[in-house]
Design an enzyme around this catalytic site. Sequence first.
Site, short mmCIF file in Angstrom:
data_model
loop_
_atom_site.label_atom_id
_atom_site.label_comp_id
_atom_site.label_asym_id
_atom_site.label_seq_id
_atom_site.Cartn_x
_atom_site.Cartn_y
_atom_site.Cartn_z
N ASP A 285 0.87 -1.17 0.00
CA ASP A 285 0.00 0.00 0.00
C ASP A 285 0.92 1.23 0.00
OD1 ASP A 285 -2.09 1.75 0.01
OD2 ASP A 285 -3.18 0.80 1.66
C1 NOJ Z 1 -3.99 3.95 0.02
C2 NOJ Z 1 -5.18 3.07 0.22
O1 NOJ Z 1 -5.09 2.42 1.47
C3 NOJ Z 1 -5.36 2.03 -0.87
O2 NOJ Z 1 -6.58 1.38 -0.68
C4 NOJ Z 1 -5.27 2.65 -2.22
O3 NOJ Z 1 -5.46 1.70 -3.23
C5 NOJ Z 1 -3.93 3.35 -2.37
N1 NOJ Z 1 -3.80 4.37 -1.35
C6 NOJ Z 1 -3.78 3.99 -3.74
O4 NOJ Z 1 -4.65 5.02 -3.89
#
Ligand code: NOJ
Length: 767
Positions: A285
């Site tokens: 993430d």
């Molecule tokens: C952080 C988020 O937790 C995740 O769900 C997301 O896909 C990514 N950012 C990219 O935007």
Amino acid sequence: MRNVKCLLVILSFFMPLVQTLGQRTTSRDATSTRANALLAKMTLEEKIGQLNQLFFLSQLMKPEMMEPGIRDGKIGSLLFVTNPALINRFQKVAVEQSRLKIPLLFGFDVIHGFRTVFPVPLAMASSWDPTMVERAQTIAAREARAVGVRWTFAPMVDIARDPRWGRIVEGAGEDPYLGAKMSAAQVRGFQGSDPSAPGRLLACVKHFAGYGAADGGRDYDSAYLSDAELYNVYLPPFKAAVDAGVGSVMSAYMDLNDVPATGNAFLLNDVLRKQWDFKGFVVSDANSVGDLVTHGFAADKADAAFRALTAGVDMEMTFPLGDVGFAYANSLAKLVNERRLSIEQIDNAVRRILETKLKLGLFENPYVDESAVASNHNNPEHRQLARLAAQRSAVLLRNEGNLLPLTRGDSKISSIAVVGPLADSKRDIRGSWTLADDVKTAVSVVEGIRTKVGPGVKVDYAQGVDIGRAYPSIFDIFSGPRPKPWSEAQQREEFEKALALARSSDLVVLVLGEHEEMSGEGATHSTIDLPGRQRELLEAVSALGKPTVLVLINGRPVDIHWAVNRVPAILEAWHPGSEGGNAIADLIYGDATPGGKLPVTWPRSSGQIPIYYAHNLTQKPETAKDFTSRYWDLPTSPLYPFGYGLSYTTFAYSNLRVSKAQARVGESVEVLVDIENTGRRAGEEVVQLYIHQRSGGAARPVRELKGFERVALASGEKKTVRFTLGKAELTYWSSAVKGWVQEPATFDVWTGGDSTATLTTTFRVVN
Ligand code: NOJ
């Protein structure tokens, strides 16, 4: 001779299968040969470049910032680019100007739509209709693919049992069985049978794993889960995605039992790769590799890179501004040179990414046709499906005296007051993760009702209260900040205006709930109370004694206990998407009949959290007459149970039977039940099957959902619904033996319209 003939017949029957399998193996071999050939030509820097994924936010960055890195092979993937011309511009640098011409992979959060916004995932789960969910994600994929996005960071399948956690809106709620069905449906919707096919995307199931169990519902906070909870509750939706062929997995932010998910070898190597044989790649993430230092887990960024890569994270998602990211880009080469990491370890990660890019056909078709975007996005079928999805996702919570559906042309209703802070909001009808649509085209509740009733009925709107917001949202950069909060004087004036309007109208539609950014990432609330002065507005409007319909627009269950005995009709619409206002008007006026069911247990108030239906029996279950595990000041039962939802018609269940009273371990049992529409309108009912294993090596939940089907029935129509309870449904992960077991035991079975169903029977499983 006869035997030879027989053999030939058998062979001819199986040959096509052998050939297909052969072709598949050959194409897999060919992909891996091509990936290896490419790997052999790559420098270490180029390899590390493939593991590097960067955000590109046009609000903050210029394309020129990215181009040198792409040209030098230092970037393998970009996320958040949704402008097709820019996608082509970046791709051109990659495939025409970089040494090895490896295409970029463009990713984006296509969560519940792209140009056309579908209901939020929690709402889509309320439809209990995997086929519709699959169709919605097929459209979402088609629209995103049209601009050149090839990879979505969805489905989000985190089980959530604490509605204070804002990200409950992004998943399918509290239940592993429903969650698994929604997960697989979404993967099929995005990827089809081949993610390289036109209109398809590579899916990415997230956040692996246990993120929804964050302490206190505080986003990113630690999660503590036993292996039994992990395997039985939190992992099944991920497993379902892997079984459905999901191509990638995203690690989670929080630490699980003290080990951050992004550095968690048990999760990524043991469970995902070894136990489940997952062959795709894992992306972190955003910045979660570097954050292994923040967690107090890794000593420094180099250690973080080492720990993440060896735990199984192939690609690092990084924000390029500030010093939060670039753990891989800045330290993997050093780690290899110092021999802490072998080149094979790097190659394994790179190979998975190259194979994915090859499978997606990016080398052959790196560009997107910019001229085809408009026709793709202006397809009216997309909006029709969004409207249908919103109708099917709504849950009718209450309908005293059959106030709903209203009748068009009813002479008693010549004026309608549509009141509340969400009533005319195009922005909030859409929900979290709506970053690529045109908000102007969203239909608010007032607009939907006006269109529905036509000029003969006076429809007026008053906002009444200002929800306000104490905390800035991470999404403000896309949607812009909210208007300034009202002054005290303005608040008083607007409140009175709304009351006056309600007083002078024949019917009130009160639209309450949450702003779109009040749920979603980083949107933790300490309570589920209605934000702002909405409760006051609710009480004041109700006191007028007008026929009142309460419509909820929200991303989590909110505290409506005051309303449930006082407001005759309550319709939970969640954030229903671009066509939300039209769908709500359809439902209120009976052009669509509500059939959705809650995918979460609805608490009476915040103090009951966490609350979920599949809890264990205790020494003093709530049925005990003396002391029980109940609260002194509240019943243990929720406001509305999991699976609950009304219709404009009624249903009767009967004749529940099992195919055998006794089965051997490993054998299946069929469960049949008759369902009849006993009302005067056509409607749809979600027939649900729950089981309970009465005894065993470990205590089992009081009830567990093990089957459901949304059935359409004309008035008076009767159907038989059949479920199969096989090994998968009767097996669980036991902490007593630390493994999967199916045990001899007596099983209770219930079928009905929610998790408190009373029609019951039993069967036994014996050795
Ligand atoms: C952080 C988020 O937790 C995740 O769900 C997301 O896909 C990514 N950012 C990219 O935007």
